[in-house]
Design a protein around this motif. Structure first.
Motif, PDB file in Angstrom:
ATOM      1  N   GLN A 173       0.805  -1.105  -0.175  1.00 42.18           N
ATOM      2  CA  GLN A 173      -0.003  -0.011  -0.110  1.00 42.18           C
ATOM      3  C   GLN A 173       0.757   1.216  -0.128  1.00 42.18           C
ATOM      4  OE1 GLN A 173      -3.469  -0.307  -0.275  1.00 42.18           O
ATOM      5  NE2 GLN A 173      -3.058  -2.197  -0.494  1.00 42.18           N
ATOM      6  N   TRP A 174       0.718   2.070  -0.986  1.00 41.58           N
ATOM      7  CA  TRP A 174       1.521   3.460  -1.103  1.00 41.58           C
ATOM      8  C   TRP A 174       0.397   4.709  -1.125  1.00 41.58           C
ATOM      9  CZ3 TRP A 174       6.063   1.202  -1.499  1.00 41.58           C
ATOM     10  CH2 TRP A 174       6.139  -0.028  -2.063  1.00 41.58           C
ATOM     11  N   VAL A 175       0.968   5.754  -1.054  1.00 42.23           N
ATOM     12  CA  VAL A 175       0.121   7.215  -1.139  1.00 42.23           C
ATOM     13  C   VAL A 175       1.305   8.078  -1.574  1.00 42.23           C
ATOM     14  CG1 VAL A 175       0.934   7.659   1.358  1.00 42.23           C
ATOM     15  CG2 VAL A 175      -1.100   8.779   0.058  1.00 42.23           C
ATOM     16  N   ARG A 176       0.681   8.968  -2.693  1.00 45.16           N
ATOM     17  CA  ARG A 176       1.755   9.822  -3.370  1.00 45.16           C
ATOM     18  C   ARG A 176       1.781  11.029  -2.594  1.00 45.16           C
ATOM     19  NH1 ARG A 176       4.565   8.306  -7.488  1.00 45.16           N
ATOM     20  NH2 ARG A 176       4.021  10.184  -8.691  1.00 45.16           N
ATOM     21  N   HIS A 177       2.948  11.634  -2.414  1.00 44.04           N
ATOM     22  CA  HIS A 177       3.317  12.873  -1.563  1.00 44.04           C
ATOM     23  C   HIS A 177       4.668  13.325  -2.108  1.00 44.04           C
ATOM     24  CE1 HIS A 177       3.334  15.445   1.873  1.00 44.04           C
ATOM     25  NE2 HIS A 177       4.512  15.029   2.263  1.00 44.04           N
ATOM     26  N   PRO A 178       4.872  14.600  -1.913  1.00 40.68           N
ATOM     27  CA  PRO A 178       5.995  14.972  -2.447  1.00 40.68           C
ATOM     28  C   PRO A 178       7.400  14.578  -1.819  1.00 40.68           C
ATOM     29  CG  PRO A 178       4.483  16.840  -2.426  1.00 40.68           C
ATOM     30  CD  PRO A 178       4.025  15.622  -1.717  1.00 40.68           C
ATOM     31  N   ALA A 194      14.894  17.238  -2.990  1.00 39.70           N
ATOM     32  CA  ALA A 194      14.704  18.190  -4.230  1.00 39.70           C
ATOM     33  C   ALA A 194      14.923  17.288  -5.322  1.00 39.70           C
ATOM     34  CB  ALA A 194      15.741  19.151  -3.802  1.00 39.70           C
ATOM     35  N   GLY A 195      14.131  17.632  -6.518  1.00 40.71           N
ATOM     36  CA  GLY A 195      14.134  17.238  -7.862  1.00 40.71           C
ATOM     37  C   GLY A 195      13.378  15.669  -7.751  1.00 40.71           C
ATOM     38  N   GLN A 196      12.870  15.087  -6.800  1.00 40.33           N
ATOM     39  CA  GLN A 196      12.040  13.663  -6.882  1.00 40.33           C
ATOM     40  C   GLN A 196      10.797  13.904  -7.156  1.00 40.33           C
ATOM     41  OE1 GLN A 196      12.896  11.290  -3.402  1.00 40.33           O
ATOM     42  NE2 GLN A 196      14.994  10.615  -4.353  1.00 40.33           N
ATOM     43  N   GLY A 197      10.311  15.126  -6.998  1.00 39.17           N
ATOM     44  CA  GLY A 197       8.775  15.303  -7.242  1.00 39.17           C
ATOM     45  C   GLY A 197       7.925  14.548  -6.087  1.00 39.17           C
ATOM     46  N   GLU A 198       6.873  14.205  -6.613  1.00 41.66           N
ATOM     47  CA  GLU A 198       5.851  13.252  -6.087  1.00 41.66           C
ATOM     48  C   GLU A 198       6.316  11.604  -6.026  1.00 41.66           C
ATOM     49  OE1 GLU A 198       1.840  13.727  -6.885  1.00 41.66           O
ATOM     50  OE2 GLU A 198       1.738  15.472  -5.718  1.00 41.66           O
ATOM     51  N   VAL A 199       6.385  11.180  -4.802  1.00 44.00           N
ATOM     52  CA  VAL A 199       6.753   9.732  -4.755  1.00 44.00           C
ATOM     53  C   VAL A 199       5.793   8.854  -3.975  1.00 44.00           C
ATOM     54  CG1 VAL A 199       9.122  10.502  -4.796  1.00 44.00           C
ATOM     55  CG2 VAL A 199       7.874  10.360  -2.753  1.00 44.00           C
ATOM     56  N   ASP A 200       5.973   7.459  -3.974  1.00 43.03           N
ATOM     57  CA  ASP A 200       5.057   6.590  -3.264  1.00 43.03           C
ATOM     58  C   ASP A 200       5.672   6.494  -1.761  1.00 43.03           C
ATOM     59  OD1 ASP A 200       3.334   6.548  -5.485  1.00 43.03           O
ATOM     60  OD2 ASP A 200       4.710   4.640  -6.291  1.00 43.03           O
ATOM     61  N   TYR A 201       5.024   6.732  -1.086  1.00 44.81           N
ATOM     62  CA  TYR A 201       5.279   6.719   0.544  1.00 44.81           C
ATOM     63  C   TYR A 201       4.577   5.218   0.981  1.00 44.81           C
ATOM     64  CZ  TYR A 201       7.465  11.193   1.542  1.00 44.81           C
ATOM     65  OH  TYR A 201       8.055  12.253   1.494  1.00 44.81           O
ATOM     66  N   PHE A 202       5.405   4.428   1.721  1.00 46.18           N
ATOM     67  CA  PHE A 202       4.966   3.096   2.230  1.00 46.18           C
ATOM     68  C   PHE A 202       3.749   3.571   3.302  1.00 46.18           C
ATOM     69  CE2 PHE A 202       8.816   1.899   0.912  1.00 46.18           C
ATOM     70  CZ  PHE A 202       8.672   0.375   0.827  1.00 46.18           C
ATOM     71  N   VAL A 203       2.683   2.945   3.322  1.00 50.11           N
ATOM     72  CA  VAL A 203       1.702   3.182   4.159  1.00 50.11           C
ATOM     73  C   VAL A 203       1.945   2.225   5.434  1.00 50.11           C
ATOM     74  CG1 VAL A 203      -1.003   3.082   5.023  1.00 50.11           C
ATOM     75  CG2 VAL A 203      -0.038   4.035   2.689  1.00 50.11           C
ATOM     76  N   GLU A 204       2.688   2.604   6.107  1.00 50.28           N
ATOM     77  CA  GLU A 204       3.037   1.811   7.553  1.00 50.28           C
ATOM     78  C   GLU A 204       2.783   2.589   8.576  1.00 50.28           C
ATOM     79  OE1 GLU A 204       3.290  -1.217   6.918  1.00 50.28           O
ATOM     80  OE2 GLU A 204       5.276  -1.702   7.246  1.00 50.28           O
ATOM     81  N   ILE A 215      10.186   7.473  11.323  1.00 47.14           N
ATOM     82  CA  ILE A 215      10.792   7.189   9.966  1.00 47.14           C
ATOM     83  C   ILE A 215       9.936   7.134   8.964  1.00 47.14           C
ATOM     84  CG2 ILE A 215      10.951   4.614  10.188  1.00 47.14           C
ATOM     85  CD1 ILE A 215      14.007   4.907   8.755  1.00 47.14           C
ATOM     86  N   GLN A 216      10.128   7.535   7.819  1.00 49.87           N
ATOM     87  CA  GLN A 216       9.181   7.229   6.627  1.00 49.87           C
ATOM     88  C   GLN A 216      10.137   6.605   5.725  1.00 49.87           C
ATOM     89  OE1 GLN A 216       6.550   7.311   5.702  1.00 49.87           O
ATOM     90  NE2 GLN A 216       5.036   9.137   6.551  1.00 49.87           N
ATOM     91  N   ARG A 217       9.522   5.974   4.809  1.00 49.47           N
ATOM     92  CA  ARG A 217      10.255   5.398   3.494  1.00 49.47           C
ATOM     93  C   ARG A 217       9.415   5.618   2.280  1.00 49.47           C
ATOM     94  NH1 ARG A 217      11.709   1.715   7.730  1.00 49.47           N
ATOM     95  NH2 ARG A 217      13.862   1.656   8.198  1.00 49.47           N
ATOM     96  N   TRP A 218      10.027   5.632   1.182  1.00 52.23           N
ATOM     97  CA  TRP A 218       9.305   6.124   0.000  1.00 52.23           C
ATOM     98  C   TRP A 218      10.174   5.355  -1.491  1.00 52.23           C
ATOM     99  CZ3 TRP A 218      11.803   9.588   2.633  1.00 52.23           C
ATOM    100  CH2 TRP A 218      12.830  10.301   1.853  1.00 52.23           C
ATOM    101  N   ARG A 219       9.406   5.265  -2.389  1.00 51.13           N
ATOM    102  CA  ARG A 219      10.009   4.386  -3.640  1.00 51.13           C
ATOM    103  C   ARG A 219      10.065   5.485  -4.643  1.00 51.13           C
ATOM    104  NH1 ARG A 219       5.673  -0.216  -5.553  1.00 51.13           N
ATOM    105  NH2 ARG A 219       4.060   1.372  -6.273  1.00 51.13           N
TER     106      ARG A 219
END
Length: 239
Positions: free
Chosen positions: A116-121, A125-135, A188-192
């Motif tokens: 499960q992921w959610v979009r968020h900036p 810098a430079g990555q734009g919107e990414v997919d955050y783990f919904v943990e 902590i937050q992680r994203w892909r």
């Protein structure tokens, strides 16, 4: 009406549980009712024996030797993953084992497949919107509270993962975050981030870029949690 998620808490330690598993489960079931209020997820947990005949699809083992389950989990205080139609969590016996059980229980209830992921900036810098783990425990994983004297982990609400949440929204169970996607002390937050040619690169607010994940066929990354120092070590063989 859908049947509630059935979870079993199992003790695989040489010592006797302190406090008793039934006492811990009583407190955890009260926290699961808080989870239901926040997320609409109906789940129950009960103590079980390792060789008992229970019909739970979710099992949380507390072990004084997590290598009994998987050598690659050695040294980690908690981890969860889906194997077939079963969800398995392993918790290492520490002074704060009830907090870790709470952490894994809540996250397996909300995101058992780790898909499960959610979009968020991105904060980079430079990555734009990414997919955050919904943990739902990681952003506040160092923050705890007590239910009937049992230490449990703080957790995030749906509003936490929504940039549109109005000011004053309850973003964690005890309303400790001031804005969506805020990482509390020790959290902590992680994203892909998609990679050219396929797969993803995994980033962490703690460590920056921490590795690649190629996804594999119908597989999710093994999301491993240390409660004090968290590390994500992506692997294409996790399931």
């Amino acid at each position: 009406m859908a049947e509630p998620i059935k979870m079993a808490l199992l003790w695989r330690c040489a010592s006797e549980p302190d406090p008793a598993l039934s006492t811990v489960c009583d407190a955890l079931n009260k926290q699961l009712r808080q989870l239901q209020t926040a997320w609409g997820i109906d789940a129950r947990i009960e103590a079980a024996t390792p060789d008992g005949d229970d019909d739970s699809g979710y099992r949380i083992y507390v072990s004084d030797d997590p290598r009994k389950f998987a050598a690659e989990l050695s040294g980690l205080t908690g981890a969860h993953r889906q194997i077939g139609n079963k969800v398995l969590a392993i918790v290492q016996l520490t002074d704060h084992w009830t907090r870790t059980v709470s952490h894994e229980m809540l996250e397996t209830a909300r995101n058992p497949k780790l898909d499960q992921w959610v979009r968020h900036p991105s904060p980079i810098a430079g990555q734009g919107e990414v997919d955050y783990f919904v943990e739902i425990c990681d952003p506040c994983q160092a923050t705890t509270y007590a239910i009937d004297g049992i230490e449990v982990c703080e957790f995030c609400t749906p509003e936490y993962f929504d940039d549109r949440s109005p000011p004053g929204s309850r973003l964690t169970a005890n309303n400790l975050a001031e804005r969506p996607f805020q990482v509390l002390d020790g959290g902590i937050q992680r994203w892909r981030v998609p990679k050219a040619g396929g797969g993803f690169e995994i980033y962490s607010t703690e460590e920056g870029a921490v590795g690649d994940y190629d996804g594999g066929a119908n597989r999710a990354p093994l999301y491993r949690n240390r409660q004090d120092i968290l590390h994500y070590r992506p692997t294409s063989t996790a399931g």
